[in-house]
Design an enzyme around this catalytic site. Structure first.
Site, short mmCIF file in Angstrom:
data_model
loop_
_atom_site.label_atom_id
_atom_site.label_comp_id
_atom_site.label_asym_id
_atom_site.label_seq_id
_atom_site.Cartn_x
_atom_site.Cartn_y
_atom_site.Cartn_z
N LYS A 93 0.83 -1.22 0.00
CA LYS A 93 0.00 0.00 0.00
C LYS A 93 0.87 1.26 0.00
O LYS A 93 0.76 2.12 0.88
CB LYS A 93 -0.99 0.00 1.16
CG LYS A 93 -1.93 -1.20 1.11
CD LYS A 93 -2.94 -1.20 2.23
CE LYS A 93 -3.87 -2.39 2.20
NZ LYS A 93 -3.26 -3.65 2.64
P1 5BU Z 1 -8.43 -11.92 5.82
O1 5BU Z 1 -7.79 -12.75 6.87
O2 5BU Z 1 -9.03 -12.72 4.66
O3 5BU Z 1 -9.39 -10.90 6.39
O4 5BU Z 1 -7.18 -11.09 5.20
C1 5BU Z 1 -7.36 -10.07 4.26
C2 5BU Z 1 -6.04 -9.60 3.70
O5 5BU Z 1 -6.30 -8.68 2.66
C3 5BU Z 1 -5.12 -8.89 4.69
O6 5BU Z 1 -3.79 -9.25 4.37
C4 5BU Z 1 -5.34 -7.41 4.41
O7 5BU Z 1 -4.16 -6.65 4.56
C5 5BU Z 1 -5.74 -7.40 2.95
N1 5BU Z 1 -6.70 -6.33 2.58
C6 5BU Z 1 -7.99 -6.28 3.10
O8 5BU Z 1 -8.40 -7.09 3.88
N2 5BU Z 1 -8.82 -5.27 2.66
C7 5BU Z 1 -8.45 -4.32 1.80
O9 5BU Z 1 -9.25 -3.46 1.44
C8 5BU Z 1 -7.12 -4.41 1.30
C9 5BU Z 1 -6.28 -5.41 1.69
BR1 5BU Z 1 -6.52 -3.16 0.09
#
Ligand code: 5BU
Length: 264
Positions: A93
């Site tokens: 990011k």
């Molecule tokens: P989760 O465990 O499926 O919730 O992880 C989501 C990943 O995606 C995590 O590494 C965040 O940094 C990433 N992410 C997110 O969740 N939402 C966003 O809008 C963005 C990145 Br950009």
């Protein structure tokens, strides 16, 4: 199956080599899954990759989460990901001015040397993309930028106006691989796809078979619906690494996403 037949209009319209590479990997793996490998030690990273690598098409990292990070092991880890036919995506990011973003691709983690994709906010203006592309050129490598057009977290400040400005700027830029969309809401993904057209990727975090609210403001939508609404890759973290059996979970997400692509 040939990538051209599976991806249809996306394959025809995409001009970036990296997008074609992703579409081919997805076809070989029969998976539109990007694993969010949010683990905190090198051993955990290796274990996770070894158990789910065959069911995913890309590996998303937060290199600065890893407490025992060191260059040698990281290079070995990236080589393992390459052997498993995965794109490596550092979700850094970036958001600074162009010349600093270029330098932030170096430094201790040296992201430009091993990443195929990175995320960036366009909040500082379009030069951030040029800075990131210059960094890959410095390393004699190619890469693609995913711009944050939407986010999955509640209360985020990426308003519809902001989203359309990002899409307008990014659509025409050859260094932009695609956009991050809000996978927790199929309507948002559909609206984003209408704005983006067919020429660029949309990748979506905020996806889990168990939909609803996640930890600390995260929200989750259904993987099948996200792809049907126009997502080209579902980014799944805890849905896989937090499952009792990560390998089985990864295979389930792969199957859902691949089926949705073929239906789409
Ligand atoms: P989760 O465990 O499926 O919730 O992880 C989501 C990943 O995606 C995590 O590494 C965040 O940094 C990433 N992410 C997110 O969740 N939402 C966003 O809008 C963005 C990145 Br950009």
């Amino acid at each position: 199956m040939e990538a051209r037949d599976a991806w249809k209009v996306r394959w025809e319209t995409s001009t970036l080599p990296m997008a074609k590479t992703f579409m081919e990997v997805a076809c070989r793996k029969k998976s539109l899954v990007c694993l969010a490998a949010d683990k905190y030690t090198m051993n955990e990273m290796f274990d996770l990759l070894n158990s789910v690598g065959s069911s995913i098409a890309a590996l998303k990292t937060h290199v600065d989460l890893i407490s025992d990070w060191n260059q040698d092991e990281w290079i070995r880890f990236c080589m393992l990901a390459q052997e498993m036919d995965l794109l490596i995506f550092e979700d850094r990011k970036f958001a600074d001015i162009g010349k600093i973003s270029r330098k932030q691709m170096g430094g201790i983690y040296n992201i430009k040397e091993w990443s195929d994709l990175v995320t960036a906010h366009l909040i500082s203006g379009p030069d951030v993309v040029d800075g990131l592309q210059a960094a890959w050129s410095d390393a004699s490598r190619e890469g693609g930028v995913l711009l944050l057009a939407q986010m999955s977290s509640r209360g985020n400040l990426l308003t519809p106006d902001y989203t359309s400005t990002v899409v307008e700027a990014g659509r025409a830029h050859p260094g932009v691989f695609g956009f991050i969309g809000n996978g927790s809401n199929a309507n948002s993904v559909r609206e984003l796809r209408t704005m983006v057209g067919d020429g660029k990727m949309i990748w979506t975090p905020g996806v889990n078979i168990a939909t609803g609210d996640g930890e600390m403001g995260q929200r989750y939508g259904d993987p099948y619906e996200a792809v049907m609404a126009g997502s080209d890759c579902i980014i799944v973290g805890s849905g896989i690494h937090g499952a009792e059996n990560p390998a089985e979970a990864a295979a389930a997400y792969a199957e859902i996403s691949w089926k949705a692509l073929l239906e789409r």
